[in-house]
Design an enzyme around this catalytic site. Structure first.
Site, PDB file in Angstrom:
ATOM      1  N   ASP A 281      -5.799  -2.882   3.378  1.00 52.14           N
ATOM      2  CA  ASP A 281      -5.106  -1.807   4.040  1.00 52.14           C
ATOM      3  C   ASP A 281      -4.329  -3.426   5.578  1.00 52.14           C
ATOM      4  OD1 ASP A 281      -2.434  -1.121   4.910  1.00 52.14           O
ATOM      5  OD2 ASP A 281      -3.177   0.837   5.119  1.00 52.14           O
TER       6      ASP A 281
HETATM    7  C1  BGC Z   1       0.732   0.259   5.528  1.00 48.68           C
HETATM    8  C2  BGC Z   1      -0.254   0.250   4.178  1.00 48.68           C
HETATM    9  C3  BGC Z   1       1.252  -0.961   3.730  1.00 48.68           C
HETATM   10  C4  BGC Z   1       0.614  -2.045   4.244  1.00 48.68           C
HETATM   11  C5  BGC Z   1       2.372  -3.138   4.357  1.00 48.68           C
HETATM   12  C6  BGC Z   1       0.095  -0.779   6.229  1.00 48.68           C
HETATM   13  O1  BGC Z   1       0.470  -0.753   6.910  1.00 48.68           O
HETATM   14  O2  BGC Z   1      -0.546   1.298   5.713  1.00 48.68           O
HETATM   15  O3  BGC Z   1       0.756   2.044   3.618  1.00 48.68           O
HETATM   16  O4  BGC Z   1       0.874  -0.494   2.515  1.00 48.68           O
HETATM   17  O5  BGC Z   1       0.973  -1.625   5.737  1.00 48.68           O
HETATM   18  O6  BGC Z   1       2.954  -2.797   4.486  1.00 48.68           O
END
Ligand code: BGC
Length: 758
Positions: A281
């Site tokens: 993530d």
């Molecule tokens: C979130 C994810 C997301 C990623 C990319 C993160 O802050 O937890 O769910 O896919 O950002 O945008």
């Protein structure tokens, strides 16, 4: 003969797969033989396109890095022009012309926005959920995106957590069905087609169990709870063939997911057989420093060795892996494995054949927001709505007279799109006012007044804007505005036959980084609702929100309540379909609605405790000041008709081993209109080697019945439905007595007992 034919077919498809894999392996071997170590590490780097650049100019840094082979993928680029510019550099100027992988958070649709995932799950309609993902893929792939960060399958038992909106609720069985449907929808049968996209199941693992419902917070959980309650939907997504997995921000058994070898290698790859690639993530590797795992070089090496293949945004891999290699902290084999997995994904998506295959200006015009897509969005939004209360048949409304829509969310398109629609969702969005006008036609007079601001809590008002976007305009003299808004609302209400109060949450109060300690309707909105009720006119409360809310007061004082969620592009039309009875509501809750925040976490499939609640015994598991029961239980939802369940008839009361049990109920539509009922099957294992839940959902069926119509509903049950992970984490069933429950929700069930021996 038939059998021989089948075997031949099996052999040919086996050889075909071997052939395809063989071809891919040769191609990647050849490519990797030519790549330098730095280029291999570059493939593991997932960047953004340089801070959402304007026009078609790409940020200075990005072209340089692409040119040097230091970027493997780009996330959430804001336009196809930018993606094209990046791809041009990658395939024309970088050392080995390796195409870029473009990913985006296509969560509940791309341009056609569907309801938030929590809402969609309340339809319990897997075919429609799959179709929503199919349409999302169709629209996104026309616009250069071949990889989506979805589905989110985190089980959530805490509605304070804003991201409860992004998943399918609290149940592992239902969550697994949704996970499979979404993967099928995105990926289809062939990833190399230009209208299918690679899924990324997230957030692996246990992200939904953040302590106190506070986002990014610590998770601590026993292995049996993990295996029985939290892991099944991720496993279902792996079994359904998801191409990628995203790690979570939290700890799993003391170690952050992105650096957790047990999680990413032993469980995911060795036990579950996952063959795709793992991405972290957002900056999750860097965040391991705060988790207390060491400096950037240490945590980057830890992540790679644990089984992470791609580093989202933080550049820990890019900036430290070479040094770790030189110092013998990682091996070239570690880098090669990760690089191969990323290249395999690009190969399977067909990017090496044609890097521009997902950038199709023509399709970008014809394939998005089509009448068919919008029709599906309306259908699923309508079926996601849950009728929570309807006393004295106040609903459905007549398509005549005057309706006053009142409330800060009544005329808002923005709040029904959801927090992940920032990249798409450019089509017209239908608010409740729009919907009532559209569906009601000329004989209905629809008036609107805002009535109040969303909140008068200054902390909440200030925190409202997501992703650095400007907040909502608040008036400088809020006391006067409040009075004026209320006055205007009451004048509007006075002219109407019925009031539709549209209250709830701003879309930015749910989703990421949107935890709340108060999940009731904000005081200022409640004040408005009380004033509307005091008019004595019929009031229907329509809720626009992304989490279960505490609604005890509203439930006690308002005759009709509709949970409309954050319904997407067609939200308002869907609400109108229900309010006018063009569609008889059939949605059922997939998360428990607690009476109060003090009861959280509250979920239907809890354990019994040694002292189950007894109202006459103080020393049992309960509260002094409140019931244990939720306001609305899991599986709950009303209809404009009524259904009657017969007692359960079991085909046998005593079974052995692989025998099959059939449980039958007769369902009757006892009301005056046709309607669909979601019939739910639960099982309890009251005595086992570990304490088991009071009941667990094992199957369900959605049945349409005409008024007066009866139908026998059969559920087949085998020992597979009795299996669980025991204290040695072995998945098996244990002989003994079982209770079968069938009913309209997790609280309202019929029961029958059965004995099952080995
Ligand atoms: C979130 C994810 C997301 C990623 C990319 C993160 O802050 O937890 O769910 O896919 O950002 O945008």
């Amino acid at each position: 003969m038939k059998r021989l034919g089948f075997l031949l077919l099996l052999l040919t498809s086996f050889l075909k797969i071997q052939g395809q894999d063989g071809k891919m392996n040769l191609f990647i071997n050849d490519l990797m033989n030519k790549m330098t170590i730095e280029e291999k590490i570059g493939q593991l780097n997932l960047n953004n396109s340089g801070g959402f650049v304007t026009g078609s100019t790409v940020n200075e840094q990005t072209p340089r890095k692409i040119r040097e082979g230091k970027i493997g993928g780009i996330i959430n680029a804001s336009s196809m022009d930018i993606m094209k510019a990046c791809m041009d550099i990658a395939v024309k100027e970088s050392p080995h012309h390796i195409p870029i992988l473009f990913g985006m958070d296509v969560i509940n649709g791309f341009q056609t926005i569907f309801p938030i995932p929590l809402a969609m799950s309340c339809s319990w309609d897997m075919a429609l959920i799959e179709k929503s993902a199919r349409i999302a893929a169709q629209e996104a792939t026309a616009n250069g995106i071949e990889w989506t960060y979805s589905p989110m399958v985190d089980i959530a038992r805490d509605p304070r957590w804003g991201r409860i909106a992004e998943g399918a609720g609290e149940d592992p069985f239902l969550g697994s069905q949704v996970a499979k449907a979404m993967i099928r929808g995105y990926q289809g049968n062939d990833l190399s087609l230009n209208n299918t996209m690679m899924a990324c199941v997230k957030h692996f693992a246990l992200y939904g169990a953040a302590e106190a419902g506070r986002d990014y917070n610590t998770v601590d959980m026993s292995k049996v709870t993990m295996y029985n309650d939290y892991l099944p939907p991720y496993k279902a997504a792996i079994d359904a063939g998801t191409g990628s997995v995203m790690t979570s921000f939290n700890l799993v058994d003391g170690i952050p997911s992105s650096g957790n070898h047990w999680l990413l290698t032993e469980l995911l790859r060795n036990q579950w057989g996952f063959k795709g690639f793992v991405v972290t993530d957002y900056t999750a590797i860097n965040e391991m420093i705060n988790h207390g795992m060491g400096d950037l070089q240490t945590v980057s090496a830890l992540a790679l060795k644990a089984g992470t293949d791609m580093d989202m945004i933080g550049e820990g891999f890019l900036s430290t892996l070479k040094k770790s290699l030189d110092e013998g902290k990682i091996t070239i084999k570690d880098i090669d494995i990760a690089c191969r997995r990323v290249l395999e994904a690009k190969y399977k998506l067909g990017l090496f054949d044609d890097p521009y295959r997902y950038m199709n200006a023509e399709r970008a015009k014809t394939d998005v927001l089509t009448p068919e897509n919008l029709k599906t969005a309306q259908e699923i939004a309508t079926r996601s709505i849950v009728l929570l209360k309807n006393d004295n048949h106040i609903l459905p409304l007549k398509k005549s007279g005057t309706i006053a829509v009142i409330g800060p969310l009544g005329n808002s398109g923005k709040d029904v799109k959801g927090s992940w629609s920032f990249a798409g969702g450019q089509g017209k969005v239908f608010s409740v006012v729009d919907g009532l006008k559209n569906i009601g036609g000329n004989s209905v007079n629809v008036l609107y007044a805002k009535g109040s601001e969303l909140t008068d809590n200054p902390i909440l008002a200030k925190n409202e804007a997501p992703f650095g976007m400007p907040g909502r305009k608040q008036s400088s003299d809020s006391a006067i505005t409040c009075r004026e808004l209320l006055k205007e609302a009451l004048l509007t209400a006075d002219k109407a036959d019925v009031i539709v109060a549209v209250l709830g949450e701003s879309s930015s109060w749910t989703g990421e980084a949107s935890s709340m300690t108060d999940i009731g309707i904000q005081k200022i909105q409640q004040k408005l609702l009380k004033a509307l009720l005091a008019t004595g006119k019929p009031v229907v409360l329509v809720l626009i929100n992304g989490r279960p809310m505490t609604l005890a007061w509203e439930n006690a004082n308002v005759s009709a309540i509709l949970e409309a969620w954050i319904g997407g592009t067609e939200a308002g039309n869907a609400v109108a379909n229900i309010l006018f009875g063009d569609y008889n509501p059939s949605g059922k809750l997939t998360t428990t609605f607690p009476l109060s925040v003090g009861q959280i976490p509250l979920y239907y499939n809890h354990k019994n405790t040694g002292r189950p609640m007894d109202p006459n015994n103080k020393f049992t598991s309960k509260y002094l000041d409140s019931s244990n029961d939720p306001l609305y239980p899991f599986g709950y939802g009303l209809s404009y008709t009524t259904f009657e369940y017969s007692d359960i008839k079991l085909s046998k009361n005593q079974l052995k081993g692989d025998e099959k049990l059939t449980a039958l109920v007769t369902l009757t539509n006892t009301g005056k209109v046709a309607g669909e009922e979601i019939v739910q099957l639960y099982i309890q294992d009251p005595a086992a080697s570990i304490s088991r839940p009071v009941k667990e959902l094992k199957n369900f069926r959605k049945i349409l019945l005409q008024p007066g119509e009866k139908k026998d509903i059969n559920f087949d049950i085998t020992v597979n439905d009795l299996k669980f992970y025991n204290s040695e984490l072995k998945f098996d069933w244990e002989p003994g007595d079982f209770i079968i429950y069938i009913g309209s929700n997790s609280r309202n069930v019929k029961s029958a007992g059965v004995n099952w021996i080995k």
